[in-house]
Design a protein around this motif. Structure first.
Motif, PDB file in Angstrom:
ATOM      1  N   LEU A 252       0.197   4.733  13.581  1.00 28.04           N
ATOM      2  CA  LEU A 252       1.319   5.318  12.850  1.00 28.04           C
ATOM      3  C   LEU A 252       2.156   4.177  12.291  1.00 28.04           C
ATOM      4  O   LEU A 252       2.694   3.351  13.045  1.00 28.04           O
ATOM      5  N   THR A 253       2.266   4.106  10.984  1.00 32.16           N
ATOM      6  CA  THR A 253       3.009   3.024  10.347  1.00 32.16           C
ATOM      7  C   THR A 253       3.665   3.567   9.085  1.00 32.16           C
ATOM      8  O   THR A 253       3.650   4.777   8.846  1.00 32.16           O
ATOM      9  N   HIS A 254       4.249   2.694   8.280  1.00 32.90           N
ATOM     10  CA  HIS A 254       4.997   3.186   7.113  1.00 32.90           C
ATOM     11  C   HIS A 254       4.372   2.783   5.782  1.00 32.90           C
ATOM     12  O   HIS A 254       4.071   3.649   4.949  1.00 32.90           O
ATOM     13  N   ILE A 255       4.180   1.494   5.551  1.00 29.48           N
ATOM     14  CA  ILE A 255       3.654   1.048   4.263  1.00 29.48           C
ATOM     15  C   ILE A 255       2.137   1.234   4.235  1.00 29.48           C
ATOM     16  O   ILE A 255       1.440   0.794   5.149  1.00 29.48           O
ATOM     17  N   PRO A 256       1.588   1.861   3.206  1.00 28.26           N
ATOM     18  CA  PRO A 256       0.142   2.113   3.135  1.00 28.26           C
ATOM     19  C   PRO A 256      -0.662   0.826   2.982  1.00 28.26           C
ATOM     20  O   PRO A 256      -0.152  -0.220   2.577  1.00 28.26           O
ATOM     21  N   LEU A 257      -1.945   0.937   3.288  1.00 28.46           N
ATOM     22  CA  LEU A 257      -2.868  -0.170   3.103  1.00 28.46           C
ATOM     23  C   LEU A 257      -3.123  -0.403   1.613  1.00 28.46           C
ATOM     24  O   LEU A 257      -2.831   0.451   0.771  1.00 28.46           O
TER      25      LEU A 257
ATOM     26  N   ASN B  51       4.882  -1.871  -2.620  1.00 25.08           N
ATOM     27  CA  ASN B  51       4.369  -0.505  -2.535  1.00 25.08           C
ATOM     28  C   ASN B  51       3.284  -0.366  -1.486  1.00 25.08           C
ATOM     29  O   ASN B  51       3.111   0.699  -0.887  1.00 25.08           O
ATOM     30  N   GLN B  52       2.507  -1.439  -1.309  1.00 16.49           N
ATOM     31  CA  GLN B  52       1.390  -1.434  -0.376  1.00 16.49           C
ATOM     32  C   GLN B  52       1.338  -2.777   0.340  1.00 16.49           C
ATOM     33  O   GLN B  52       1.975  -3.742  -0.071  1.00 16.49           O
ATOM     34  N   LEU B  53       0.548  -2.827   1.414  1.00 20.81           N
ATOM     35  CA  LEU B  53       0.256  -4.110   2.031  1.00 20.81           C
ATOM     36  C   LEU B  53      -0.635  -4.916   1.087  1.00 20.81           C
ATOM     37  O   LEU B  53      -1.319  -4.360   0.226  1.00 20.81           O
ATOM     38  N   SER B  54      -0.631  -6.204   1.273  1.00 20.11           N
ATOM     39  CA  SER B  54      -1.538  -7.047   0.489  1.00 20.11           C
ATOM     40  C   SER B  54      -2.976  -6.802   0.936  1.00 20.11           C
ATOM     41  O   SER B  54      -3.234  -6.258   2.022  1.00 20.11           O
ATOM     42  N   ALA B  55      -3.933  -7.196   0.100  1.00 18.25           N
ATOM     43  CA  ALA B  55      -5.345  -7.030   0.439  1.00 18.25           C
ATOM     44  C   ALA B  55      -5.697  -7.801   1.707  1.00 18.25           C
ATOM     45  O   ALA B  55      -6.476  -7.326   2.550  1.00 18.25           O
ATOM     46  N   ALA B  56      -5.115  -9.004   1.875  1.00 18.29           N
ATOM     47  CA  ALA B  56      -5.407  -9.818   3.057  1.00 18.29           C
ATOM     48  C   ALA B  56      -4.873  -9.160   4.322  1.00 18.29           C
ATOM     49  O   ALA B  56      -5.557  -9.127   5.360  1.00 18.29           O
ATOM     50  N   ALA B  57      -3.633  -8.633   4.261  1.00 20.95           N
ATOM     51  CA  ALA B  57      -3.061  -7.962   5.435  1.00 20.95           C
ATOM     52  C   ALA B  57      -3.850  -6.706   5.782  1.00 20.95           C
ATOM     53  O   ALA B  57      -4.075  -6.399   6.960  1.00 20.95           O
ATOM     54  N   SER B  58      -4.290  -5.962   4.779  1.00 18.69           N
ATOM     55  CA  SER B  58      -5.070  -4.747   5.031  1.00 18.69           C
ATOM     56  C   SER B  58      -6.419  -5.083   5.656  1.00 18.69           C
ATOM     57  O   SER B  58      -6.892  -4.373   6.563  1.00 18.69           O
ATOM     58  N   LYS B  59      -7.039  -6.140   5.177  1.00 12.83           N
ATOM     59  CA  LYS B  59      -8.337  -6.561   5.728  1.00 12.83           C
ATOM     60  C   LYS B  59      -8.209  -6.912   7.215  1.00 12.83           C
ATOM     61  O   LYS B  59      -9.008  -6.470   8.042  1.00 12.83           O
TER      62      LYS B  59
ATOM     63  N   GLY C 251      -4.708   2.988  -9.526  1.00 12.12           N
ATOM     64  CA  GLY C 251      -5.271   4.274  -9.907  1.00 12.12           C
ATOM     65  C   GLY C 251      -5.816   5.106  -8.781  1.00 12.12           C
ATOM     66  O   GLY C 251      -6.115   6.299  -8.980  1.00 12.12           O
ATOM     67  N   VAL C 252      -5.948   4.552  -7.582  1.00 13.46           N
ATOM     68  CA  VAL C 252      -6.466   5.349  -6.468  1.00 13.46           C
ATOM     69  C   VAL C 252      -5.418   6.354  -6.016  1.00 13.46           C
ATOM     70  O   VAL C 252      -5.709   7.539  -5.833  1.00 13.46           O
ATOM     71  N   CYS C 253      -4.187   5.892  -5.817  1.00 14.80           N
ATOM     72  CA  CYS C 253      -3.078   6.765  -5.441  1.00 14.80           C
ATOM     73  C   CYS C 253      -1.978   6.663  -6.499  1.00 14.80           C
ATOM     74  O   CYS C 253      -2.122   5.950  -7.491  1.00 14.80           O
ATOM     75  N   VAL C 254      -0.882   7.362  -6.289  1.00 15.69           N
ATOM     76  CA  VAL C 254       0.203   7.347  -7.271  1.00 15.69           C
ATOM     77  C   VAL C 254       0.851   5.967  -7.326  1.00 15.69           C
ATOM     78  O   VAL C 254       1.079   5.415  -8.403  1.00 15.69           O
ATOM     79  N   ASP C 255       1.158   5.401  -6.164  1.00 17.53           N
ATOM     80  CA  ASP C 255       1.748   4.063  -6.131  1.00 17.53           C
ATOM     81  C   ASP C 255       0.664   3.001  -6.308  1.00 17.53           C
ATOM     82  O   ASP C 255      -0.283   2.930  -5.524  1.00 17.53           O
ATOM     83  N   ASP C 256       0.817   2.178  -7.317  1.00 17.80           N
ATOM     84  CA  ASP C 256      -0.095   1.054  -7.532  1.00 17.80           C
ATOM     85  C   ASP C 256       0.424  -0.169  -6.779  1.00 17.80           C
ATOM     86  O   ASP C 256       1.592  -0.217  -6.378  1.00 17.80           O
TER      87      ASP C 256
END
Length: 598
Positions: free
Chosen positions: A362-367, A393-401, A372-377
């Protein structure tokens, strides 16, 4: 045509408004029933997919039907098993407060006080001309600013009052109807991190006494840090799971409007959030007891069953503050604490070769997701004064990985432990108010090496329909961004069901939504109800007075005539009773007929 009397108008108006008011009120207070809201129902043994339709709704209805429990010989009300874990997920309530009310920060008619200081010579000016000039400015501002600010402040106070109870209505009604085992609010509990402490705690008080009245924060004694030897927060399996108090507890996730982004987070904002709503980083573990002795005997045991890859079914909830995963951060100490927490989550997780454990983050900022995948780019902004992270709007690609490969143990390398398949789980978050449901996966056959393989994202429905979910060589995890419960986004509530499949010895999940609709419906219904109640009281008073011998219609007519007379004397415009107006019109027409030339 004979005009209707006041009592007749009142009576006929009630005939129209009363049934409309009753119908709308019933719908509003039973909207989950009419919208067929229900937690997804685990599939029966011969089915492959969970039920989110009639069967799930029927089983939810039985929870409220007093005759649903019958003798063992009566199969009319035979019930299917509900999911042992049912999470009511709510996103981004964002309670506003004094900072949105002009009179709270500017004062009531501030230019009146300023004008008084000028005309009483209590202000300092270089000349009388300047004093007169400033006084005239204040007189203009009283009418062009203070009056409108006061009207806007009254409107905003009413709006905030109604918004609190609109959100409370969503929580209370959906909770009552669907019977969740757990509740989570996925960040942005209040509307701004730039609040003084007094205003922050006033909003926190409204949060607990209005919006989530009857709820309580997770006790610090249960919100534990990961450890190899850990205490369970509770057990799953009771159909309603009301014994240990988790239906009343609210799992609060910190959002950027609560403590700020990485460039805003500091010790004070974090401490006051934890004081009001609970810790920002912790875990909860729930065990599903095995009633079947044969299945219980198949679980891994060092002494007797060392070859088994089965663990006692367990659901692990990880509450994570991910606002400071990306850099640069204003407080490196708080960022280090977050990464230390994530590392402890990874180090205390079960080995990926074993089955039976499930991780719910459970977290707040999306991966991270491509445009174009979601509303927030993807979007990042930084403070000019120190270069720290201002907004994302989102985590960075490195943080998500790191998030996916660390917490869930997934890998693009088939030679990794568990062939890189990782652990079962799901990610729930907020932030993107429009909501989104996605599938993150990595293709283990793509590229010449695991380092060249990148994570991909598709919408959940698209990934499922194209067969990407569960395919060999495509380990992945589902991420659900819950649509906001604010009125502008439809007053949404998320319904997550998680259950244990004994055949595969894995946890499975499904998600549904329950929207109320925009806040205007809540306002319309309650305003209409108020009008109807006042009309009923007036009609009842008229009936009592008529029974006492008072000619109500005549008394009302006299009152109207007296009011019209006062308006005419004050030159307030034409105000003529209907009969008098008709008489005047007829007289003028008759005179025009007589005086017309032959």
């Amino acid at each position: 045509m004979t005009p209707l009397s006041p009592t007749a108008i009142l009576r006929n108006g009630l005939r129209v408004l009363l049934p409309v008011s009753i119908a709308l009120t019933i719908y509003l207070y039973l909207f989950p029933v009419f919208n067929t809201c229900a937690f997804p129902l685990p599939p029966q043994r011969n089915d492959t997919a969970a039920d989110t339709g009639k069967a799930a709704y029927r089983e939810t209805t039985k929870l409220h039907w007093p005759f649903a429990v019958n003798s063992s010989n009566d199969t009319t009300f035979s019930s299917r098993k509900l999911a042992p874990f049912r999470l009511l997920a709510l996103g981004d309530p964002q309670l506003e407060g004094d900072t949105s009310i002009p009179t709270s920060y500017a004062g009531i008619f501030p230019h009146v006080a300023s004008l008084f200081r000028h005309v009483t010579f209590r202000s300092s000016h270089s000349s009388l001309r300047q004093r007169v000039r400033q006084s005239l400015h204040d007189m203009v501002d009283i009418f062009l600013e203070d009056v409108f600010d006061t009207i806007e402040s009254v409107r905003k106070r009413i709006d905030l009052f109604g918004n609190d109870y609109y959100l409370a209505h969503i929580y209370r009604t959906v909770h009552w109807w669907t019977r969740p085992t757990h509740v989570a609010v996925l960040g942005d509990l209040v509307g701004s991190q730039w609040l003084e402490d007094d205003e922050f705690f006033r909003r926190a008080d409204r949060y607990w006494t209005r919006v989530f009245r009857g709820g309580e924060r997770v006790p610090d004694a249960l919100a534990l840090q990961p450890a190899d030897e850990y205490e369970l927060a509770g057990y799953l399996g009771d159909p309603l799971n009301e014994a240990d108090g988790w239906t009343r507890r609210i799992i609060n996730v910190a959002g950027n409007h609560d403590i700020g982004y990485a460039g805003d987070i500091n010790e004070n904002r974090t401490e006051r959030f934890e004081l009001a709503f609970g810790k920002v980083n912790y875990e909860l573990r729930f065990e599903l007891p095995l009633a079947n002795a044969t299945l219980a005997a198949s679980v891994f045991d060092d002494g007797n069953n060392g070859d088994s890859d089965r663990l006692v079914p367990e659901l692990r909830i990880v509450v994570l503050n991910d606002m400071n995963l990306d850099t640069p951060a204003a407080s490196t100490d708080l960022q280090d604490a977050t990464y230390a927490f994530i590392n402890s989550v990874i180090n205390t997780a079960s080995a990926v070769e074993f089955k039976g454990h499930f991780t719910l983050v459970l977290t707040h900022i999306p991966l991270y997701k491509s445009e174009g995948v979601c509303v927030d780019d993807p979007f990042f902004d930084f403070h000019e004064h120190d270069g720290t992270l201002k907004e994302q709007n989102q985590l960075s690609a490195a943080a998500s990985k790191g998030f996916l490969e660390g917490i869930f143990g997934m890998s693009g390398d088939t030679n990794a432990p568990g062939h890189g398949r990782g652990r079962r789980g799901v990610v729930l978050n907020g932030h993107d108010h429009e909501g989104c449901d996605t599938w993150h996966f990595i293709n283990q056959t793509q590229g010449s090496s695991s380092d060249a393989r990148e994570w991909e994202v598709k919408r959940w429905r698209q990934a499922r329909n194209s067969g990407l979910v569960g395919r060999d060589g495509l380990p992945g995890v589902r991420e659900i961004t819950v649509r906001s419960m604010m009125g502008d986004f439809g007053g949404n509530a998320g319904l997550l069901s998680v259950w244990f499949d004994e055949d595969s010895w894995e946890w499975r999940l499904e998600y549904a939504t329950c929207p109320l609709g925009r806040q205007h419906l809540w306002w319309i219904v309650h305003i209409l109800d108020l009008i109807v109640i006042v009309a009923i009281l007036l009609h009842a008073a008229a009936a009592v007075l008529s029974a006492a011998g008072v000619d109500v219609d005549k008394a009302v007519g006299k009152a109207i005539s007296a009011t019209c007379g006062m308006l005419r004397k004050g030159k307030g415009g034409p105000c003529v009773p209907a009969q008098a107006a008709k008489g005047r019109s007829g007289g003028a027409q008759e005179k025009a007929t007589v005086d017309a030339p032959s």
